[in-house]
Scaffold this active site. Structure first.
Site, PDB file in Angstrom:
ATOM      1  N   GLY A 105      49.406 -37.105  41.933  1.00 40.10           N
ATOM      2  CA  GLY A 105      50.792 -36.658  41.995  1.00 40.10           C
ATOM      3  C   GLY A 105      51.590 -36.954  40.739  1.00 40.10           C
ATOM      4  O   GLY A 105      51.051 -37.128  39.646  1.00 40.10           O
ATOM      5  N   LYS A 116      54.236 -45.654  31.133  1.00 41.16           N
ATOM      6  CA  LYS A 116      53.972 -47.049  30.791  1.00 41.16           C
ATOM      7  C   LYS A 116      53.071 -47.157  29.567  1.00 41.16           C
ATOM      8  O   LYS A 116      53.145 -48.136  28.809  1.00 41.16           O
ATOM      9  CB  LYS A 116      53.342 -47.787  31.988  1.00 41.16           C
ATOM     10  N   GLY A 249      71.519 -38.071  31.259  1.00 42.30           N
ATOM     11  CA  GLY A 249      71.253 -38.988  32.367  1.00 42.30           C
ATOM     12  C   GLY A 249      70.832 -40.349  31.852  1.00 42.30           C
ATOM     13  O   GLY A 249      69.952 -40.447  30.991  1.00 42.30           O
ATOM     14  N   HIS A 527      54.578 -75.027  35.165  1.00 41.65           N
ATOM     15  CA  HIS A 527      55.404 -75.237  33.965  1.00 41.65           C
ATOM     16  C   HIS A 527      54.501 -75.269  32.740  1.00 41.65           C
ATOM     17  O   HIS A 527      53.430 -75.890  32.760  1.00 41.65           O
ATOM     18  CB  HIS A 527      56.164 -76.561  34.085  1.00 41.65           C
TER      19      HIS A 527
END
Length: 579
Positions: A105, A116, A249, A527
């Site tokens: 699609g 992308k 747009g 972290h």
């Protein structure tokens, strides 16, 4: 103990648990119990309503469901149809998918996937051209250039690879891929055909419409393919990189293409009908994004204007764009540019589906559906065994939303009721840096709060405080949390910054699962990682909970729900036992 009757003892234990759940209905234990109750009820309903039979074909329940050719036929093999087909086979349904164009699609062939690829190139180019950024990292880079055709080939090759993967994944599990355009000719009947291919009528116990959308082109705009005035479908081919391009747009599509074109050397002019750029974004995020993504680049803009007429370049003349005031309709100016990209949104592709044969009337082209994606007819009645997912229903025009809707529908036709929470579905704009969001914007949340009578709080954290972002020298960014302080419910999260599109899923999953901030505050993040941006965001929220609030109890268990009444009843028993 004082309890001689074991039944009384068991009732007391249940009542103690009920008391705890009533006091802390937002706890993990409460939600698990509620989920188990719901699952148990659904399982019973499934056993009563859907007796399993011996599998046949590609795993069909009861062959093909009472004399039908298929248990499920899907019209449209985009991302939504593909996701539904794979899940249907998992559920034991004999499944076919009809496609008149190419598998994948819009998303795979003319949207998410090739765009992308272009944005990956623009990100590299932008970084290589940022001399200050490179020097700050101790890097020296000579002049960077690009091969336009090679860039275009990269996008095309990626689309081809993903299209092949989708096709093979369906074939591997036995989904029948039928070539042609599908038309509903009657109840549970579909005809499909295409020039050069045989046509046929088939029957299906259930039908899903997943035909997607096409670019919307306003009146007065003349498209000349991929030459000088074109839509995103043509822009992705990257047949040229104009010196000056107007983008009509400033939504997701327009912003992403502005990132690509400016990185490759173009100057861009935005034409926006509303009074501000990026109208669909949270206003605070949009304001910061404008400063980072537009004001620092070769981009100017016109807001509050319509492109009433656009004429392609001809005979050496440039593209002409006539602008009129969006309110007064008076002529404002005429732009002369090298090219124009029309990024004014998308329109549902629902023509030729034979909806008139089942008394269904579209609304601005969209197929009307209820919260379960069941199609409703002109009289407002549900059309049995007919569903519509994705862009064609207009609920949320995102590829992953279509896939989620498809899976939700398959659950329903397999006997398990399911309603998709669209507020938990994230969205992302893959600019550099990225923008992502889930849930409500701040204005939407405050409007909802005014109507329903609850408080809204907002906290923010900066990427400048994140070690990983600073290591990358990418400190521009912000994360914003909109929440309900008396319950800890997340209403919306908005992120602008490095890898924002990846970070948003912690928030979207929290909304989907009903996880509250008081639990998220205890989550541990590695972290140093960018995920700590959200860790700090959740920890910054001030949550003050009234555990016995009637509104909270009813909101969690449901007003007058059986579960709520059962909990109250057990609590009353506990009171009687001890008092």
């Amino acid at each position: 103990m004082g309890f001689r009757d074991m039944r009384v003892f068991n009732q007391a234990l249940l009542a103690c648990q009920a008391w705890r759940l009533l006091a802390f209905p937002d706890s993990l234990v409460a939600r698990v119990l509620k989920a188990r109750l719901s699952y148990a009820a659904a399982s019973v309903a499934t056993k009563r309503a859907v007796p399993r039979a011996a599998a046949s074909g590609n795993g069909a329940v009861g062959g093909s469901g009472g004399g039908f050719d298929y248990d499920l036929v899907i019209i449209g093999a985009g991302v939504g149809g593909h996701g539904a087909a794979l899940h249907a086979v998992e559920e034991g349904l004999k499944t076919a998918i009809i496609e008149g164009d190419v598998v994948g699609g819009t998303c795979v062939n003319r949207g998410c996937v090739p765009s992308k690829a272009l944005l990956a190139v623009s990100g590299r180019m932008r970084e290589l051209h940022d001399e200050h950024h490179m020097k700050s990292l101790g890097l020296q880079v000579s002049a960077a250039g690009y091969d336009r055709q090679a860039v275009a080939d990269h996008a095309n090759n990626l689309a081809s690879k993903i299209r092949s993967n989708l096709t093979n994944s369906m074939k591997a599990i036995g989904v029948d891929i039928l070539t042609g355009f599908g038309t509903i000719v009657g109840k549970q009947k579909v005809w499909y055909g295409k020039v050069g291919f045989p046509d046929k009528e088939i029957t299906a116990k259930n039908i899903i419409i997943a035909t997607g959308s096409v670019p919307f082109v306003p009146k007065g705009i003349e498209i000349d393919g991929s030459k000088t005035v074109f839509t995103s479908d043509h822009a992705l081919k990257l047949e040229s990189v104009p010196d000056w391009i107007a983008i009509v747009g400033s939504g997701y599509i327009g912003l992403e293409f502005s990132d690509v074109y400016t990185a490759l050397g173009s100057e861009v002019t935005f034409v926006e009908a509303l009074d501000q750029l990026m109208p669909g974004f949270d206003p605070e995020i949009a304001k910061l994004a404008q400063r980072v993504l537009i004001n620092t680049r070769k981009i100017d803009y016109r807001t509050g204007v319509f492109a009433s007429k656009i004429t392609p370049a001809k005979n050496g003349k440039p593209v002409l764009i006539e602008l009129i005031d969006a309110k007064t309709k008076e002529h404002k100016e005429t732009l002369e540019v090298d090219a124009a990209l029309i990024a004014t949104g998308r329109a549902p592709f629902t023509n030729g589906l034979g909806l008139e044969n089942i008394n269904v009337v579209t609304q601005r082209g969209f197929i009307p559906v209820d919260e379960r994606m069941q199609v409703t007819d002109a009289d407002g009645n549900v059309v049995p065994n007919l569903f519509c997912i994705g862009d064609a229903n207009g609920k949320l025009m995102l590829a992953h939303a279509a896939s989620a809707q498809g899976i939700s529908v398959v659950k329903q036709i397999s006997g398990r009721d399911h309603i998709l929470n669209h507020l938990s579905i994230p969205a992302a704009c893959f600019t550099h840096p990225e923008i992502s969001m889930v849930g409500l914007t701040e204005p939407q949340a405050r409007e909802k709060a005014d109507k329903e009578g609850f408080e809204v709080s907002v906290v923010k954290t900066s990427f400048k405080a994140n070690t990983k972002a600073l290591a990358e020298n990418e400190g521009d960014g912000i994360a914003k949390l909109i929440y309900q302080p008396d319950t800890g419910e997340i209403l919306g999260v908005h992120i602008l910054g490095l890898h924002a599109a990846d970070l948003i899923h912690e928030a979207s999953n929290a909304i989907a699962l009903g996880t509250r901030l008081q639990e998220l505050k205890l989550a541990v993040h590695a972290h140093p990682t960018l995920s700590e941006v959200l860790d700090e965001l959740f920890k910054a929220a001030k949550v003050q909970i009234d555990p016995f609030s009637t509104e909270r109890l009813e909101k969690f268990w449901g007003h007058n729900s059986e579960q709520l009444q059962a909990m109250l009843s057990l609590s009353n028993r506990l009171t009687q036992v001890f008092l």
